[in-house]
Design an enzyme around this catalytic site. Sequence first.
Site, PDB file in Angstrom:
ATOM      1  CG  ASN A  93      12.977 -24.666 162.453  1.00 29.61           C
ATOM      2  OD1 ASN A  93      13.960 -25.235 161.954  1.00 29.61           O
ATOM      3  ND2 ASN A  93      11.834 -25.260 162.701  1.00 29.61           N
ATOM      4  CG  HIS A 120      45.537  59.764  56.119  1.00 25.66           C
ATOM      5  ND1 HIS A 120      46.180  60.708  56.901  1.00 25.66           N
ATOM      6  CD2 HIS A 120      46.453  59.321  55.209  1.00 25.66           C
ATOM      7  CE1 HIS A 120      47.435  60.829  56.473  1.00 25.66           C
ATOM      8  NE2 HIS A 120      47.619  60.006  55.434  1.00 25.66           N
ATOM      9  CG  ASP A 145      44.833  62.235  59.504  1.00 22.75           C
ATOM     10  OD1 ASP A 145      44.467  61.050  59.709  1.00 22.75           O
ATOM     11  OD2 ASP A 145      45.647  62.568  58.626  1.00 22.75           O
ATOM     12  CD  GLN A 178      51.594  59.111  47.730  1.00 24.71           C
ATOM     13  OE1 GLN A 178      52.120  59.860  46.884  1.00 24.71           O
ATOM     14  NE2 GLN A 178      50.783  58.146  47.411  1.00 24.71           N
ATOM     15  N   GLY A 179      53.860  58.316  52.192  1.00 27.10           N
ATOM     16  CA  GLY A 179      54.701  57.281  52.815  1.00 27.10           C
ATOM     17  C   GLY A 179      55.190  57.706  54.172  1.00 27.10           C
ATOM     18  CG  ASP A 180      57.590  60.825  54.942  1.00 24.36           C
ATOM     19  OD1 ASP A 180      58.241  59.766  55.046  1.00 24.36           O
ATOM     20  OD2 ASP A 180      57.985  61.826  54.327  1.00 24.36           O
ATOM     21  CB  SER A 181      50.726  59.296  55.841  1.00 24.65           C
ATOM     22  OG  SER A 181      50.467  60.275  54.887  1.00 24.65           O
TER      23      SER A 181
END
Length: 701
Positions: free
Chosen positions: A163, A493, A546, A648-651
């Site tokens: 309650n 050379h 050379d 020369q030149g053939d070197s």
Amino acid sequence: MGWSSCIIWFLCLSVCECWPLPDPPMHGEVHSPGYPRPYPHNLQQQWDLHVPEGYQIRLTFTHLDIEASADCYYDSLSVLYGEKLLGKFCGNENSADGHHPGNHPILSPGNSLKLKFQTDGNNPERHQNVGFSAQYQAIDIDECSAAEPEDGSGPLCSQICLNTLGSYLCSCHHGYELRSDQRSCVLSCSGGLFDEPKGHLSSPGYPSPPPHGVSCQYVIAVESGFTISLNFTDKFNIESVHTEEGRQCLHHWLEVAIAEEKSIKLCGDESPGLMHINSNVVRLNYHTDDAGQSSGWSLDYSTQRVKCPVPGNIANGRVTPRLTEYFYRDYIYVRCDQGYKIMTGGQEIDSFSTMCQSNGQWHLKLPECHLIDCGEPEPLLNGGVTFLSGYQNQYLSVIQYHCNEPFYFLLGGANVTFTCEADRVWRSSIDIVSPTCIPVCGQPTKHISYYQRIIGGSDAPDDTIPWQVLLSVSGDRGGGMVIADRWIMTAAHVLMRGSQVVPSSTVRIYMGLNEVTENLSAYVFPSSLHVHPEYHNPRHTDFNNDIALIKLQDPITFHSSIMPVCLPPEGAEYETGVIGLVSGFGTTGTINKRILTNKLKYLNLPLVSQQTCSASMTSLRRGTSEIPNLTDNMFCAGIPEGGKDSCQGDSGGPFTLTENGRFWAAGIVSWGANCGMKDRYGVYTRVANYVNWIKKTMQEN
Ligand SMILES: *[C@@H]1O[C@H](CO)[C@@H](O)[C@H](O)[C@H]1NC(C)=O
Ligand SMILES: *[C@@H]1O[C@H](CO)[C@@H](O)[C@H](O)[C@H]1NC(C)=O
Ligand SMILES: *[C@@H]1O[C@H](CO)[C@@H](O)[C@H](O)[C@H]1NC(C)=O
Ligand SMILES: *[C@@H]1O[C@H](CO)[C@@H](O)[C@H](O)[C@H]1NC(C)=O
């Protein structure tokens, strides 16, 4: 707040702005009109008393003085609860007739009470009645002690009634819980969450039938990657209803629900036995209503790892391990057969593994095994490649390289093949890392048909001396010879002015020429000049060492007009009397008549012994002391009768000897005193003494 005020409140809200009704009072006073003066005639008056809900009204009269009559026929005060008459009063405390409430309070069964006061037109007595005065008060109702209602709906609370002021609460004994009607109790379910891999659960009170109206929910939720099996025990009883459509779980059931799937309702007397649930979460809802009988159910549950599909076979590969079933967290690996590579999504990968996931799927798609390929074979400089067998450079394809003959040959021999191997490398049958074309040296495509013994030399036919080089050094001519695809050999050379090496920009190199007028714009510049470090000849009196090398900017591609001469073979011999070949664009004629030749000339000259040569020098020195000394780094060639010589030149030009049909560079045109004179010999750099220096210089530059 009362029920009626709620309605008004709600209506008001929707219509107008107004205030909620105040709560009814907890107490009050009521009296007849004009009290304590006599009440008027012909009166009809009513009072409606209210107290809050959940309370009763106790009415106590402080005074009541109403004309007395039998059954209070003339004047009366009626007390009503609704239409129910609780008392009809008249008279006063002392009168014997009438009906006086006395000191006893009147209790209303509810929270309202109605008072009706009525009087008639005459008052026969002299005495003037004053009416009534009463007080009322709200009294809490003890609902709990009220008798059970007669309608058979059972007690207010099925177990415990509490309650409270103005109201009451229902409650349940331990082990029970309040149902949603707020008055009845049910056995509480030991429901809840089950998350262990194994467990047991059963309906409330099992195996005894539970009280009616059970509604229990159980959730089994285990780790993802596992599925659940329910194993119902044999004793299973849930009320079912037999209908035309068969047995139905209409009022009692055990519902098995899985997310996203239609749930199943179980009932009947037969145990479902073992149920596999394809999920890691399952809900069980056990429901019974207020009638019928079910003794319930009991089950053990267990969990299993999720299965993944058995992977298929892989062409040219293998899945490991091979099992009959694969479960969550299992791994598989894929290996390809020898010569195959693992590919996935068009990409090659190093290795492959995949895991069975909690959703029952492999996390990666199986890869494919594709034949390995070695890629395009590397192109070969001055050569090419031929496919012998195989397809698209794939595993075990065989290729063969070849070099452009007769100017190049393949290192290791012409028949070396390369195979595409599993490590994606073209590998040769013999031990060669990469194919290389080696230039063929000293083997011109055309030969000078006979050796002339004529004075002054002859024009060289085309392509007979393809290593011949014409140098132009600051406008002066010089000679040289090709010895490798980036290297020219000449005399020191030729490249010296005083004790200085000429700037390389002043050196022009012509190759493949047979005649100087042919094409003088076809020259190249050197990239570097390498004069022998021990060449010291500032006064043109010391031609020892050379020798010089010229490096080219770009490698030469050899062909019939340009080919290298061989370097001296190991243990090269310079045998006196052996005929060599000297060539150049140098001067021809005698001392009196020097003509610079524009045609490439050659001479065949025999080697002369150092003694003979030295002796000729000594005789010459008697005239002049400026004759350079002959050293072991030099040799001489020529004929005693004179007339044939290099000049020369053939070197820097070549003096070649042959061995096994190959021309090798025996000498470099170096110096001489008075070309072509009797008893004068040409002097040449003895190249065989410089092979180590040449190789070293070429390697280091
Ligand atoms: C189910 O439970 C029964 C006992 O109740 C047992 O004998 C049986 O082996 C269980 N089945 C499985 C698959 O666990
Ligand atoms: C190279 O191969 C050719 C043809 O394939 C063959 O005639 C020749 O004998 C082979 N040479 C060698 C040295 O194996
Ligand atoms: C001369 O040589 C240059 C450069 O190599 C070349 O372009 C040209 O065609 C050649 N001329 C002749 C006539 O051979
Ligand atoms: C040549 O050699 C001799 C003796 O060996 C030496 O005296 C002379 O200086 C040398 N001549 C030259 C030009 O070097």
